[in-house]
Design a protein around this motif. Structure first.
Motif, PDB file in Angstrom:
ATOM      1  N   ASN A 162      -3.000   7.887 -19.647  1.00 46.12           N
ATOM      2  CA  ASN A 162      -3.568   6.539 -19.656  1.00 46.12           C
ATOM      3  C   ASN A 162      -3.077   5.682 -18.493  1.00 46.12           C
ATOM      4  O   ASN A 162      -3.673   4.646 -18.187  1.00 46.12           O
ATOM      5  CB  ASN A 162      -3.269   5.840 -20.980  1.00 46.12           C
ATOM      6  CG  ASN A 162      -1.787   5.784 -21.288  1.00 46.12           C
ATOM      7  OD1 ASN A 162      -1.027   6.657 -20.891  1.00 46.12           O
ATOM      8  ND2 ASN A 162      -1.362   4.760 -22.001  1.00 46.12           N
ATOM      9  N   LEU A 163      -2.013   6.095 -17.815  1.00 44.09           N
ATOM     10  CA  LEU A 163      -1.495   5.315 -16.689  1.00 44.09           C
ATOM     11  C   LEU A 163      -1.966   5.841 -15.334  1.00 44.09           C
ATOM     12  O   LEU A 163      -1.841   5.149 -14.326  1.00 44.09           O
ATOM     13  CB  LEU A 163       0.037   5.297 -16.712  1.00 44.09           C
ATOM     14  CG  LEU A 163       0.696   4.515 -17.858  1.00 44.09           C
ATOM     15  CD1 LEU A 163       2.213   4.477 -17.669  1.00 44.09           C
ATOM     16  CD2 LEU A 163       0.145   3.089 -17.932  1.00 44.09           C
ATOM     17  N   VAL A 190       0.841  -1.199   0.000  1.00 41.84           N
ATOM     18  CA  VAL A 190       0.000   0.000   0.000  1.00 41.84           C
ATOM     19  C   VAL A 190       0.878   1.251   0.000  1.00 41.84           C
ATOM     20  O   VAL A 190       0.599   2.219  -0.723  1.00 41.84           O
ATOM     21  CB  VAL A 190      -0.939   0.004   1.223  1.00 41.84           C
ATOM     22  CG1 VAL A 190      -1.693   1.337   1.322  1.00 41.84           C
ATOM     23  CG2 VAL A 190      -1.932  -1.147   1.139  1.00 41.84           C
ATOM     24  N   LYS A 191       1.942   1.242   0.776  1.00 46.24           N
ATOM     25  CA  LYS A 191       2.845   2.392   0.848  1.00 46.24           C
ATOM     26  C   LYS A 191       3.502   2.654  -0.503  1.00 46.24           C
ATOM     27  O   LYS A 191       3.662   3.810  -0.908  1.00 46.24           O
ATOM     28  CB  LYS A 191       3.902   2.168   1.929  1.00 46.24           C
ATOM     29  CG  LYS A 191       3.326   2.180   3.346  1.00 46.24           C
ATOM     30  CD  LYS A 191       4.347   1.753   4.395  1.00 46.24           C
ATOM     31  CE  LYS A 191       5.415   2.798   4.585  1.00 46.24           C
ATOM     32  NZ  LYS A 191       6.324   2.448   5.703  1.00 46.24           N
ATOM     33  N   ILE A 192       3.864   1.595  -1.213  1.00 49.45           N
ATOM     34  CA  ILE A 192       4.444   1.751  -2.551  1.00 49.45           C
ATOM     35  C   ILE A 192       3.412   2.346  -3.500  1.00 49.45           C
ATOM     36  O   ILE A 192       3.713   3.248  -4.295  1.00 49.45           O
ATOM     37  CB  ILE A 192       4.953   0.398  -3.079  1.00 49.45           C
ATOM     38  CG1 ILE A 192       6.149  -0.087  -2.251  1.00 49.45           C
ATOM     39  CG2 ILE A 192       5.341   0.504  -4.557  1.00 49.45           C
ATOM     40  CD1 ILE A 192       6.585  -1.496  -2.562  1.00 49.45           C
ATOM     41  N   ALA A 193       2.166   1.865  -3.383  1.00 53.72           N
ATOM     42  CA  ALA A 193       1.093   2.374  -4.243  1.00 53.72           C
ATOM     43  C   ALA A 193       0.837   3.853  -3.975  1.00 53.72           C
ATOM     44  O   ALA A 193       0.591   4.632  -4.905  1.00 53.72           O
ATOM     45  CB  ALA A 193      -0.180   1.556  -4.019  1.00 53.72           C
ATOM     46  N   ILE A 194       0.902   4.268  -2.716  1.00 51.57           N
ATOM     47  CA  ILE A 194       0.720   5.682  -2.389  1.00 51.57           C
ATOM     48  C   ILE A 194       1.877   6.508  -2.946  1.00 51.57           C
ATOM     49  O   ILE A 194       1.684   7.623  -3.449  1.00 51.57           O
ATOM     50  CB  ILE A 194       0.590   5.868  -0.866  1.00 51.57           C
ATOM     51  CG1 ILE A 194      -0.731   5.268  -0.376  1.00 51.57           C
ATOM     52  CG2 ILE A 194       0.679   7.351  -0.481  1.00 51.57           C
ATOM     53  CD1 ILE A 194      -0.925   5.303   1.122  1.00 51.57           C
ATOM     54  N   GLY A 195       3.087   5.976  -2.873  1.00 57.24           N
ATOM     55  CA  GLY A 195       4.231   6.659  -3.473  1.00 57.24           C
ATOM     56  C   GLY A 195       4.017   6.892  -4.958  1.00 57.24           C
ATOM     57  O   GLY A 195       4.372   7.952  -5.491  1.00 57.24           O
ATOM     58  N   LEU A 196       3.404   5.911  -5.628  1.00 53.42           N
ATOM     59  CA  LEU A 196       3.108   6.058  -7.057  1.00 53.42           C
ATOM     60  C   LEU A 196       2.079   7.163  -7.286  1.00 53.42           C
ATOM     61  O   LEU A 196       2.155   7.893  -8.280  1.00 53.42           O
ATOM     62  CB  LEU A 196       2.601   4.727  -7.612  1.00 53.42           C
ATOM     63  CG  LEU A 196       2.471   4.605  -9.131  1.00 53.42           C
ATOM     64  CD1 LEU A 196       3.812   4.845  -9.811  1.00 53.42           C
ATOM     65  CD2 LEU A 196       1.932   3.229  -9.507  1.00 53.42           C
ATOM     66  N   LEU A 237      -6.094   2.567  -9.645  1.00 54.24           N
ATOM     67  CA  LEU A 237      -6.655   1.216  -9.510  1.00 54.24           C
ATOM     68  C   LEU A 237      -5.731   0.325  -8.692  1.00 54.24           C
ATOM     69  O   LEU A 237      -6.189  -0.433  -7.822  1.00 54.24           O
ATOM     70  CB  LEU A 237      -6.898   0.614 -10.895  1.00 54.24           C
ATOM     71  CG  LEU A 237      -7.424  -0.832 -10.925  1.00 54.24           C
ATOM     72  CD1 LEU A 237      -8.795  -0.903 -10.237  1.00 54.24           C
ATOM     73  CD2 LEU A 237      -7.506  -1.341 -12.356  1.00 54.24           C
ATOM     74  N   MET A 238      -4.436   0.402  -8.961  1.00 51.98           N
ATOM     75  CA  MET A 238      -3.460  -0.388  -8.210  1.00 51.98           C
ATOM     76  C   MET A 238      -3.508  -0.048  -6.721  1.00 51.98           C
ATOM     77  O   MET A 238      -3.421  -0.941  -5.860  1.00 51.98           O
ATOM     78  CB  MET A 238      -2.052  -0.149  -8.759  1.00 51.98           C
ATOM     79  CG  MET A 238      -1.804  -0.752 -10.128  1.00 51.98           C
ATOM     80  SD  MET A 238      -0.214  -0.240 -10.836  1.00 51.98           S
ATOM     81  CE  MET A 238       0.929  -0.835  -9.577  1.00 51.98           C
ATOM     82  N   ILE A 274      -6.897  -5.688  -0.830  1.00 50.71           N
ATOM     83  CA  ILE A 274      -6.247  -6.962  -0.499  1.00 50.71           C
ATOM     84  C   ILE A 274      -5.731  -6.937   0.934  1.00 50.71           C
ATOM     85  O   ILE A 274      -5.884  -7.897   1.695  1.00 50.71           O
ATOM     86  CB  ILE A 274      -5.098  -7.254  -1.485  1.00 50.71           C
ATOM     87  CG1 ILE A 274      -5.666  -7.551  -2.879  1.00 50.71           C
ATOM     88  CG2 ILE A 274      -4.250  -8.426  -0.999  1.00 50.71           C
ATOM     89  CD1 ILE A 274      -4.615  -7.715  -3.950  1.00 50.71           C
ATOM     90  N   ASN A 275      -5.140  -5.806   1.311  1.00 51.32           N
ATOM     91  CA  ASN A 275      -4.646  -5.668   2.680  1.00 51.32           C
ATOM     92  C   ASN A 275      -5.801  -5.741   3.687  1.00 51.32           C
ATOM     93  O   ASN A 275      -5.690  -6.377   4.737  1.00 51.32           O
ATOM     94  CB  ASN A 275      -3.907  -4.337   2.827  1.00 51.32           C
ATOM     95  CG  ASN A 275      -3.404  -4.090   4.231  1.00 51.32           C
ATOM     96  OD1 ASN A 275      -2.483  -4.743   4.699  1.00 51.32           O
ATOM     97  ND2 ASN A 275      -4.032  -3.152   4.929  1.00 51.32           N
TER      98      ASN A 275
END
Length: 407
Positions: free
Chosen positions: A29-30, A13-19, A36-37, A44-45
């Motif tokens: 488009n990304l 989750v922390k990596i996703a927030i960094g993104l 979504l990621m 999932i967490n």
């Protein structure tokens, strides 16, 4: 009490927030894929531990979307309404996802706050500098870049296209974030690097010559200095503000934008400037708001009604450009009248109250910044604005909810 096992998936989750903090450098488009990621990672967490969902947090931060959704049912142009609701989806997606995070997870996430601020600062810096150097080296002379770079960002960047008003907002927020990074940095090299980045971002702000973000930045900078309650910051603050005002006056393009404020009039009677265009739009919008003050015209019809009024008034320039209200508060009134405006004020007001109560300085300054810029821009109706507004509101709102230590 939550255990280490219950935090098993929080690193993803922390990596996703960094993104998400790096969204500014991602192609259009990304961006949706990154969001979504993040949602999938949080879900999932959440499924790996007892279910948690903060209903009050969700309702408070998604209220504006729910009320606007209600206006869809009395709109005639349902296709336009659906498109606008899709663009505003961040107003419900981010509250829903963040509401699934627990207190322990939120505290774990905020341990990486400085890293996130660095990611955003460097991302905004690179997004300005790299395109500038590329087009300067391959297409245009330096004087041409000074004149046309804002247009280049808007029309010649492909999937990276961004309107200069939103790039100006990113520059201002990145500078704001840098203040909080500087408070913790002790390395002279890092301090010099941050100051260099800030100077560069200020120069780009002046290049874009957008009045709203510049004024908002000066106000939040002043508030930041007040919040620190340190006498030693007064001299650097006065030097920075004086320099910024001097540069604003010295650079013709920026100076002319502010000179417009000295002679504001309808474009039928005066020059066609950005200030006069807004003034003409506001006159038209006010008439429509007075005609439907309670419920407005609906998310599907509000812009059609505005353009039709331009046509009846003979403002062909505004008709051709299909100009929106260029004022978020007027736009909310056009969409759903006083009911929608009150919903927005409730959401921002509650978040501001809690931010003040728990010394959540970054959220206070972000809310002040956005509410100022909203006087001249429809931030909530463009993806470039709404995604970041919704993300910052909900992310930093977690600090008021769970993480009460000073930023």
């Amino acid at each position: 009490m939550e255990t280490i096992k219950s935090l098993k998936g929080i690193s993803i989750v922390k990596i996703a927030i960094g993104l998400l903090f790096a969204l500014v450098v991602l192609p259009s488009n990304l961006k949706a894929i990154a969001i979504l990621m993040f949602g999938v990672a949080v879900l999932i967490n959440a499924l790996q531990r007892p279910w948690h969902f903060d209903t009050r947090f969700f309702i408070t931060n998604t209220l504006i979307f729910l009320v606007i959704l209600g206006t869809y049912f009395y709109s005639d142009n349902t296709a336009y309404g659906q498109r606008k609701l899709m663009q505003m989806a961040s107003l419900i997606v981010f509250p829903f996802v963040f509401a699934m995070l627990t207190k322990a997870e939120s505290k774990e996430i905020f341990k990486s706050l400085k890293t996130y601020l660095w990611i955003y600062l460097i991302g905004v810096f690179l997004f300005n500098v790299i395109p500038f150097l590329w087009f300067f080296g391959t297409h245009y002379s330096f004087p041409e870049m000074m004149e046309h770079f804002a247009t280049v960002l808007r029309v010649k960047m492909g999937k990276f296209n961004i309107h200069p008003i939103y790039m100006s907002m990113h520059c201002s927020i990145a500078i704001l974030f840098s203040f909080y990074i500087l408070r913790e940095v002790r390395s002279k090299v890092k301090i010099a690097a941050i100051i260099g980045i800030d100077i560069t971002l200020v120069l780009f702000l002046l290049l874009y010559a957008k009045k709203g973000p510049l004024i908002a930045l000066m106000i939040v900078f002043s508030l930041f200095v007040v919040f620190q309650r340190k006498q030693k910051l007064l001299k650097p603050y006065l030097l920075a503000i004086t320099t910024l005002i001097f540069l604003t006056i010295a650079i013709p393009k920026t100076r002319n934008k502010f000179v417009e404020l000295l002679k504001i009039e309808n474009i039928d009677k005066g020059e066609v400037t950005s200030t006069n265009i807004r003034y003409t739009i506001y006159e038209t919008a006010q008439k429509l708001i007075i005609a439907a003050p309670i419920l407005g015209y609906g998310i599907g019809d509000y812009n059609d009604v505005l353009v039709e009024e331009y046509r009846q008034e003979g403002n062909q320039l505004l008709v051709k450009g299909k100009y929106n209200a260029h004022n978020q508060y007027f736009s909310l009134l056009l969409i759903g009248g006083i009911i929608v405006l009150l919903a927005f004020l409730f959401t921002t007001g509650i978040n501001l109250i809690y931010a003040i109560r728990y010394n959540n300085q970054l959220l206070i300054l972000l809310l002040v910044f956005y509410t100022i810029v909203m006087f001249t821009e429809n931030i909530l109706e463009r993806e470039s604005g709404i995604i970041f507004f919704a993300f910052f509101l909900n992310f930093f709102g977690l600090k008021s909810l769970y993480v009460h230590d000073e930023v």
